[in-house]
Design a protein around this motif. Structure first.
Motif, short mmCIF file in Angstrom:
data_model
loop_
_atom_site.label_atom_id
_atom_site.label_comp_id
_atom_site.label_asym_id
_atom_site.label_seq_id
_atom_site.Cartn_x
_atom_site.Cartn_y
_atom_site.Cartn_z
N PHE A 61 -10.11 56.12 17.63
CA PHE A 61 -10.50 55.51 16.36
C PHE A 61 -11.92 54.93 16.47
CE2 PHE A 61 -6.07 55.88 15.70
CZ PHE A 61 -5.79 55.72 14.34
N ASP A 62 -12.70 55.07 15.39
CA ASP A 62 -13.99 54.40 15.27
C ASP A 62 -13.77 52.99 14.72
OD1 ASP A 62 -15.43 56.67 16.10
OD2 ASP A 62 -15.38 57.48 14.07
N VAL A 63 -14.63 52.05 15.12
CA VAL A 63 -14.57 50.68 14.61
C VAL A 63 -15.66 50.53 13.55
CG1 VAL A 63 -14.73 48.23 15.15
CG2 VAL A 63 -13.66 49.80 16.79
N MET A 64 -15.27 50.26 12.32
CA MET A 64 -16.20 50.14 11.20
C MET A 64 -16.24 48.70 10.69
SD MET A 64 -17.04 53.30 11.19
CE MET A 64 -18.06 53.42 9.74
N GLU A 65 -17.41 48.31 10.17
CA GLU A 65 -17.56 46.96 9.64
C GLU A 65 -18.13 47.02 8.23
OE1 GLU A 65 -20.01 44.84 12.38
OE2 GLU A 65 -18.40 44.56 13.85
N GLY A 66 -17.95 45.90 7.48
CA GLY A 66 -18.45 45.82 6.12
C GLY A 66 -18.72 44.38 5.73
N PRO A 67 -19.27 44.15 4.53
CA PRO A 67 -19.63 42.80 4.11
C PRO A 67 -18.42 41.92 3.80
CG PRO A 67 -19.94 44.34 2.31
CD PRO A 67 -19.59 45.16 3.51
N LEU A 100 -15.20 36.68 -2.04
CA LEU A 100 -14.93 36.80 -0.60
C LEU A 100 -13.78 37.78 -0.44
CD1 LEU A 100 -15.07 33.05 0.49
CD2 LEU A 100 -16.87 34.77 0.67
N ARG A 101 -13.99 38.81 0.35
CA ARG A 101 -13.00 39.89 0.42
C ARG A 101 -11.62 39.36 0.79
NH1 ARG A 101 -15.39 42.92 5.84
NH2 ARG A 101 -14.69 41.36 7.34
N THR A 102 -10.61 39.89 0.16
CA THR A 102 -9.23 39.46 0.42
C THR A 102 -8.55 40.35 1.46
OG1 THR A 102 -8.39 40.84 -1.39
CG2 THR A 102 -9.02 38.58 -1.93
N GLN A 103 -9.22 41.42 1.87
CA GLN A 103 -8.69 42.35 2.86
C GLN A 103 -9.86 43.15 3.42
OE1 GLN A 103 -5.98 44.27 0.24
NE2 GLN A 103 -7.58 44.94 -1.14
N THR A 104 -9.64 43.84 4.53
CA THR A 104 -10.72 44.68 5.06
C THR A 104 -10.59 46.12 4.58
OG1 THR A 104 -9.46 45.07 7.11
CG2 THR A 104 -11.07 43.27 7.12
N SER A 105 -9.65 46.39 3.67
CA SER A 105 -9.50 47.73 3.09
C SER A 105 -10.76 48.24 2.39
CB SER A 105 -8.32 47.75 2.10
OG SER A 105 -7.13 47.36 2.74
N VAL A 163 -11.09 37.73 6.51
CA VAL A 163 -10.77 37.84 5.08
C VAL A 163 -10.37 36.47 4.56
CG1 VAL A 163 -10.07 40.26 5.25
CG2 VAL A 163 -8.37 38.47 5.58
N TYR A 164 -10.33 36.33 3.22
CA TYR A 164 -10.16 35.02 2.60
C TYR A 164 -9.18 35.09 1.43
CZ TYR A 164 -14.53 34.50 5.15
OH TYR A 164 -15.50 34.50 6.13
N PHE A 184 -8.55 34.12 7.48
CA PHE A 184 -7.80 34.71 8.58
C PHE A 184 -8.42 36.07 8.91
CE2 PHE A 184 -5.82 35.75 4.59
CZ PHE A 184 -5.35 37.05 4.69
N HIS A 185 -7.78 36.82 9.79
CA HIS A 185 -8.37 38.07 10.28
C HIS A 185 -7.40 39.23 10.10
CE1 HIS A 185 -10.28 34.73 12.39
NE2 HIS A 185 -11.37 35.47 12.43
N GLN A 186 -7.95 40.38 9.76
CA GLN A 186 -7.15 41.58 9.57
C GLN A 186 -7.76 42.74 10.35
OE1 GLN A 186 -6.77 42.57 5.40
NE2 GLN A 186 -4.81 41.52 5.23
N VAL A 187 -6.91 43.72 10.62
CA VAL A 187 -7.36 45.02 11.10
C VAL A 187 -6.69 46.07 10.23
CG1 VAL A 187 -7.38 46.68 12.99
CG2 VAL A 187 -7.71 44.26 13.48
N GLU A 188 -7.51 46.79 9.48
CA GLU A 188 -7.01 47.89 8.64
C GLU A 188 -7.33 49.20 9.35
OE1 GLU A 188 -5.64 47.58 5.52
OE2 GLU A 188 -5.96 45.46 5.13
#
Length: 341
Positions: free
Chosen positions: A126-132, A167-172, A196-197, A209-213
């Motif tokens: 899997f690649d690890v991707m990031e976003g705002p 503020l993003r509610t998920q990393t989706s 996420v918030y 808190f923190h998520q991994v999607e």
């Protein structure tokens, strides 16, 4: 007047001889040489003296002032040397003592858990991707099959900054951004970890808190692929004896959808207080990517399909380390954090 001045000098000298501290010495300087001191008062009263006495008395006053200044400066030097000697005597270092080791910091349990999750999925390709973290409403909701009037938005009490940004509610949203940045129908294998918030706070929820999607897109992907991936992840994270099960559920961006449970890591599936005697613990949500989500990001669901999943890092850490209150992660209590050194 002359006798009075000489008596005043003797009194001042006697007090100077007895003084034992720099603070007391300052008081004597003010007492005899200050604006309200006797020397100043005598000088102010010189006009009342006969003309022939003024030069004599003035000379005596100046001589006494000079003598006092000289005596005070000499005493100051003596007391400063004594104070330095006392300080050196009291603060001296025993060079035969062993040195003090520098205090070392260490990683927070959330960071430890996040790193382990990423390592497991990276080993699977899997690649690890990031976003705002400040996200557009479109990517946070609409691109994930959550239009403005969708009832599922009520489940996510969001922190809006403007009408269109929050503020993003998920990393989706990172999944949608990744899909739209690629060539249409190109394969994807990625995870999106991050902060996420949501407006929620209790023993099992935090406003931050923190998520991994995760997202996998390719040809002929099935639920079996999803289950196999998640089973391998759970065994890597919690041990080879862990079992998993998928339960039907609902998520707007997947169809069909499933909650993923693992056999209780506390009792081994026998039933205990932690798993409410069911033998199972819920850890994440998953499902096959909804065709509408594929279409909105330029993918053709008749050619490409895939699966997605999402997990809370705090939830994984609580199960892995036996922590019963999520708020402990964010209270900055060193007694808690030091347990993970």
């Amino acid at each position: 007047m002359k006798e009075k001045l000489l008596a005043l000098k003797e009194q001042a000298m006697a007090e100077l001889e007895a003084v034992a501290s720099l603070d007391a010495l300052k008081d004597i300087r003010v007492k005899y040489l200050g604006k309200k001191g006797p020397m100043t008062e005598i000088l102010r009263g010189m006009g009342k003296l006969p003309a022939e006495e003024r030069p004599v008395i003035g000379q005596i006053v100046n001589e006494i002032k000079s003598a006092l200044e000289e005596a005070i400066n000499a005493k100051t030097e003596v007391l400063e040397k004594k104070a330095l000697a006392d300080k050196l005597a009291n603060d001296k270092v025993d060079i035969t003592l062993p040195g003090r080791k520098a205090a070392k910091g260490h990683l927070h349990p959330i960071t430890l858990t996040m790193r382990e999750i990423k390592k497991i999925f990276m080993r699977m390709g899997f690649d690890v991707m990031e976003g705002p973290e400040i996200e557009n409403d479109y990517f946070n909701f609409e691109a994930l099959n959550l239009p403005a009037d969708h009832p599922a938005r009520d489940m996510q009490d969001s922190f809006y900054i403007t009408e269109k940004f929050l503020l993003r509610t998920q990393t989706s949203p990172i999944q949608a951004r990744t899909m739209q940045s690629r060539e249409p129908n190109s394969p994807i294998r990625m995870i999106a970890p991050g902060t996420v918030y949501r407006n929620d706070y209790d023993a099992t929820h935090s406003p931050m808190f923190h998520q991994v999607e995760g997202l996998v897109l390719d040809k002929n992907i099935s639920l079996a692929d999803l289950k196999g991936t998640l089973e391998l992840f759970c065994k890597e994270m919690f041990g080879s004896s862990v079992k998993i099960r998928l339960r039907p559920s609902y998520f707007p961006f997947t169809e069909p959808s499933a909650e993923v449970d693992i056999s209780c890591v506390i009792c081994g599936g026998k039933g205990c207080r932690v798993c409410k005697n069911s033998g199972w613990l819920e850890i994440l949500g998953s499902g096959m990517v909804h065709p509408h989500v594929l279409e909105m990001s330029g993918y053709d669901p008749s050619i490409i399909n895939g699966y997605a999943f999402g997990m809370g890092v705090e939830r994984i850490a609580m199960l892995k380390y036996g922590i019963d209150d999520l708020r402990l992660f964010f209270e900055n209590d060193l007694r808690f954090v030091r347990q993970f050194k």
